[in-house]
Every structure is written in C-alpha cells, then in structure tokens.
Design an enzyme around this catalytic site. Structure first.
Site, PDB file in Angstrom:
ATOM      1  N   CYS A 142      30.419  19.035  18.617  1.00  7.22           N
ATOM      2  CA  CYS A 142      30.438  18.197  17.413  1.00  7.22           C
ATOM      3  C   CYS A 142      30.671  16.718  17.748  1.00  7.22           C
ATOM      4  O   CYS A 142      29.859  16.096  18.399  1.00  7.22           O
ATOM      5  CB  CYS A 142      31.446  18.720  16.405  1.00  7.22           C
ATOM      6  SG  CYS A 142      31.119  18.102  14.726  1.00  7.22           S
ATOM      7  N   LYS A 163      28.281  15.219   3.323  1.00  8.29           N
ATOM      8  CA  LYS A 163      28.716  16.074   4.417  1.00  8.29           C
ATOM      9  C   LYS A 163      27.810  17.295   4.572  1.00  8.29           C
ATOM     10  O   LYS A 163      27.455  17.941   3.588  1.00  8.29           O
ATOM     11  CB  LYS A 163      30.152  16.529   4.168  1.00  8.29           C
ATOM     12  CG  LYS A 163      30.780  17.341   5.294  1.00  8.29           C
ATOM     13  CD  LYS A 163      32.236  17.674   4.948  1.00  8.29           C
ATOM     14  CE  LYS A 163      32.926  18.411   6.083  1.00  8.29           C
ATOM     15  NZ  LYS A 163      34.348  18.702   5.766  1.00  8.29           N
ATOM     16  N   SER A 192      30.089  21.192  10.073  1.00  7.69           N
ATOM     17  CA  SER A 192      31.078  20.533   9.230  1.00  7.69           C
ATOM     18  C   SER A 192      31.212  19.105   9.731  1.00  7.69           C
ATOM     19  O   SER A 192      32.075  18.797  10.549  1.00  7.69           O
ATOM     20  CB  SER A 192      32.429  21.269   9.310  1.00  7.69           C
ATOM     21  OG  SER A 192      33.406  20.598   8.552  1.00  7.69           O
ATOM     22  N   HIS A 235      29.275  24.096  15.133  1.00 12.47           N
ATOM     23  CA  HIS A 235      30.540  24.710  15.525  1.00 12.47           C
ATOM     24  C   HIS A 235      30.380  26.209  15.731  1.00 12.47           C
ATOM     25  O   HIS A 235      30.936  27.018  14.981  1.00 12.47           O
ATOM     26  CB  HIS A 235      31.610  24.451  14.455  1.00 12.47           C
ATOM     27  CG  HIS A 235      32.137  23.059  14.441  1.00 12.47           C
ATOM     28  ND1 HIS A 235      33.019  22.580  15.382  1.00 12.47           N
ATOM     29  CD2 HIS A 235      31.904  22.025  13.589  1.00 12.47           C
ATOM     30  CE1 HIS A 235      33.333  21.313  15.114  1.00 12.47           C
ATOM     31  NE2 HIS A 235      32.659  20.958  14.037  1.00 12.47           N
ATOM     32  N   GLU A 237      31.841  27.747  17.830  1.00 15.82           N
ATOM     33  CA  GLU A 237      33.161  28.258  18.226  1.00 15.82           C
ATOM     34  C   GLU A 237      34.026  28.622  17.029  1.00 15.82           C
ATOM     35  O   GLU A 237      35.071  29.278  17.190  1.00 15.82           O
ATOM     36  CB  GLU A 237      33.894  27.222  19.093  1.00 15.82           C
ATOM     37  CG  GLU A 237      34.577  26.088  18.354  1.00 15.82           C
ATOM     38  CD  GLU A 237      33.643  24.967  17.901  1.00 15.82           C
ATOM     39  OE1 GLU A 237      34.130  23.972  17.351  1.00 15.82           O
ATOM     40  OE2 GLU A 237      32.414  25.100  18.105  1.00 15.82           O
ATOM     41  N   ARG A 249      41.637  23.491   2.107  1.00 13.21           N
ATOM     42  CA  ARG A 249      42.503  22.359   2.455  1.00 13.21           C
ATOM     43  C   ARG A 249      42.093  21.125   1.669  1.00 13.21           C
ATOM     44  O   ARG A 249      42.938  20.430   1.091  1.00 13.21           O
ATOM     45  CB  ARG A 249      42.406  22.090   3.959  1.00 13.21           C
ATOM     46  CG  ARG A 249      43.158  20.865   4.460  1.00 13.21           C
ATOM     47  CD  ARG A 249      42.590  20.399   5.786  1.00 13.21           C
ATOM     48  NE  ARG A 249      41.214  19.948   5.650  1.00 13.21           N
ATOM     49  CZ  ARG A 249      40.363  19.821   6.678  1.00 13.21           C
ATOM     50  NH1 ARG A 249      40.752  20.130   7.899  1.00 13.21           N
ATOM     51  NH2 ARG A 249      39.130  19.392   6.470  1.00 13.21           N
TER      52      ARG A 249
END
Length: 346
Positions: A142, A163, A192, A235, A237, A249
């Site tokens: 990223c 985003k 993200s 991502h 991972e 969040r």
C-alpha cells in the site's frame, strides 16, 4: 516448515490457536537448516495486528523463515506499548551491516499527505537505499509501495476524489509470471486508500511490469523485471475482519464521509459476518514470492550487494503487458452483487 519469531512475541498465542507452527529462537536453532532471513519494517499504528497478519502469510510457505522487526527512529508509535517496541523492534542503524533474503515494508495511514510531509520520509528513503544493496527482494504494501515507487522509480502519487474501500476484482496480466503462477484470471483484493499511482509513469518505465490490474483500482500488483522489488497496492495481508474494523472505527468517530466497503458484507448488511474472499490468492502470492526468493537467493548473503549491483537477483522471462483484461476482446462479464462475490452478468 515453521516460522522463527522472537521469544515472547504476542502473535505467538494467536498463531498457535490457528494451528500455525511457529518456533521461538531456542527451538529453531536446533534445526540444521539455513532459514530465509526476513526483516519487517512495520509502519502501521497497530503493530501487533499487522505482525500477526504478515506472519500468517509467511507461515504458509514450507520454508523456515527467521523474522526481525524494524521501526523508524523519527516517528513515535502511539498505538502500541513502548515495552513491545523495545523488546521486539530495532531502529534502522541496528541493521546497517546485516544482509537479508527479504524485506517487507508495510503500508501506513499517511497516503493523503505529500511524501515530503510524512515525518519519517527521509528515514524511509534511507532504509530503501540500504535495502537496495543489503536485501535480495523487497515486498512493499500500500503506502509503502507508493513511497517506494516514487523514490526508486519516480512514479507519482495521485490523490483520489474518494476513498477506494472494499474488495475489488484484479485481472491477471500474465498467467506464466512466477509471482502470480496459479492465480485465477480474476483475483479479489482488498483496498483501503485515498491515493493511487500514476499509471502513465509505471507504463513508461521498462523496469516495471503490472502483474494484476482492476478497472476500479488500477494496478494491484507491480514488480520489477527481476522481482527484486514487488509492490502490492492493495491489502492481501488483511484478515477477514480488518475492513469491518476500519469501517466501524470511522463510523464511531462520527465522520460523515465514511465510504461503505464494496463487495464485502453479504447483502451490504454490516450486521452480517463478512466474506473472506481473497485468502487463497493472498496465500498463493506470498508462497510464490518466498519460493522465488528461496530458489534465487545466494546461500552466502554477503553476495547480495554484488548481485543487486549487477541487477540480476533472478531470472524473469515474462512478456511485458499493458494494463488490461487478460481477454483480447475486452470482455468484462463480472459485476458486484453486494454479497461479497463477483458473479456473472445475466
């Protein structure tokens, strides 16, 4: 084979619960093998969560891997205890005379900033310069990938109007590429981020090749021609719940511009457990990368500077492809059904 981790690392309990075989140093040293030596530059705020995600992927290889952890000296982490950093992490100067088979550089939640405004940007560049002569192959994730592409190859970062958040299809660009060997023609990859790389800069550099590409995300995986550097813009991972945790969040912060994660929650209902739809390709990519490093890396790591200087860490026979669908007719039959799957068009 097991991964070798520092004694007492908190991720050990989680890995044990998932039946992942991890050896601490005293046990590992009794095995008569030369493990791959890896160092992780962890720039993410939640150190332990990121450690666990990466160790899960590394553990899927049949190789023994010896892990060190690096931290920046010019940025103080606030989401992990100082004791954890002191116990398991070392600053870059501690690695100055070390050589490694591989380096992993994580992302960081700073892609909205110009590179020069990131407080550890100069240190980040020094670490990359060190890696260019002390590490056989580096995997960037990223923002780490964006920063490395900019510093190493002049690829510009582009701010996005909104985003990219969710799970998106990536089209395979070359089925015979070692790093993506075994990939389906379409793989799913979490994203993200609020920035992207300038695809024109990538295409103009003959040292770079796009390995996966998506119509909504652009390149998902880029590599140098010799695989000495691999850049994952998404991502792979991430764990099953990472996107959900990020979404909740931001919602709990009362933000009014929080994007809903695309192609993640069944029926787009955040109260339903999300689908883990990218795990197989994530495991395959990391297994392929570790396998390639193992086959190509010198037994004596002090030979790494000479190999890197000669720009021949390994052999790459792939043909350059422009970002596109793997089909020559441009046929794109897949749509988002809101269920976390990519399904055929009616």
């Amino acid at each position: 084979m097991p991964i070798k981790i520092p004694e007492g690392l908190p991720a050990r309990d989680i890995l044990d619960s998932e039946r992942i075989f991890a050896l601490e140093k005293p046990e590992a040293e009794r095995q008569r093998v030369r493990p791959l030596k890896m160092v992780i530059l962890n720039l993410m705020p939640k150190k332990i969560e990121t450690e666990t995600q990466l160790l899960r992927l590394i553990s899927k290889s049949p190789l023994q891997v010896d892990i060190d952890f690096m931290k920046t000296g010019t940025h103080e982490s606030t989401h992990v205890s100082a004791d954890h950093l002191v116990k398991f992490y070392e600053p870059p100067e501690s690695f100055a005379d070390n050589y490694y088979d591989g380096l992993i550089v994580t992302g960081a939640p700073v892609e909205h900033l110009p590179f020069e405004q990131v407080d550890y940007w100069d240190e980040f560049k020094r670490i990359l310069d060190w890696a260019a002569s002390h590490v056989f192959s580096t995997m960037y994730l990223c923002w780490g990938a964006m920063g490395a592409l900019n510093h190493r190859y002049g690829v510009r970062k582009i701010d996005l109007p909104e985003k990219i958040f969710g799970v998106f299809p990536q089209y395979l660009q070359d089925e015979y590429c070692f790093l993506t060997n075994g990939f389906d023609e379409i793989a799913l990859q979490p994203h993200s981020r609020v920035a992207a790389v300038d695809e024109r800069d990538v295409a103009a550099n003959p040292e770079l090749q796009v390995l996966t590409w998506g119509p909504q995300t652009g390149p998902g995986l880029i590599a140098t021609r010799d695989f000495s550097e691999v850049f994952a813009l998404g991502h792979w991972e991430y764990g099953k719940y990472t996107l959900a945790e990020e979404y909740r969040r931001d919602m709990d912060r009362g933000l009014d511009n929080v994007p809903f994660p695309t192609n993640y929650f069944p029926n787009d209902d955040p109260t339903i457990e999300p689908l883990f739809s990218w795990r197989a390709h994530a495991n395959l990519l990391w297994r392929n990368w570790l396998n390639w490093v193992y086959q190509m890396t010198p037994y004596d790591l002090t030979e790494v500077p000479q190999l890197r200087a000669q720009r021949r860490p390994g052999t790459d026979h792939v043909v350059r492809h422009a970002p596109s669908s793997p089909r020559q007719d441009g046929f794109r039959p897949f749509l988002d059904d809101g269920y976390g799957l990519i399904v055929p068009r009616d």
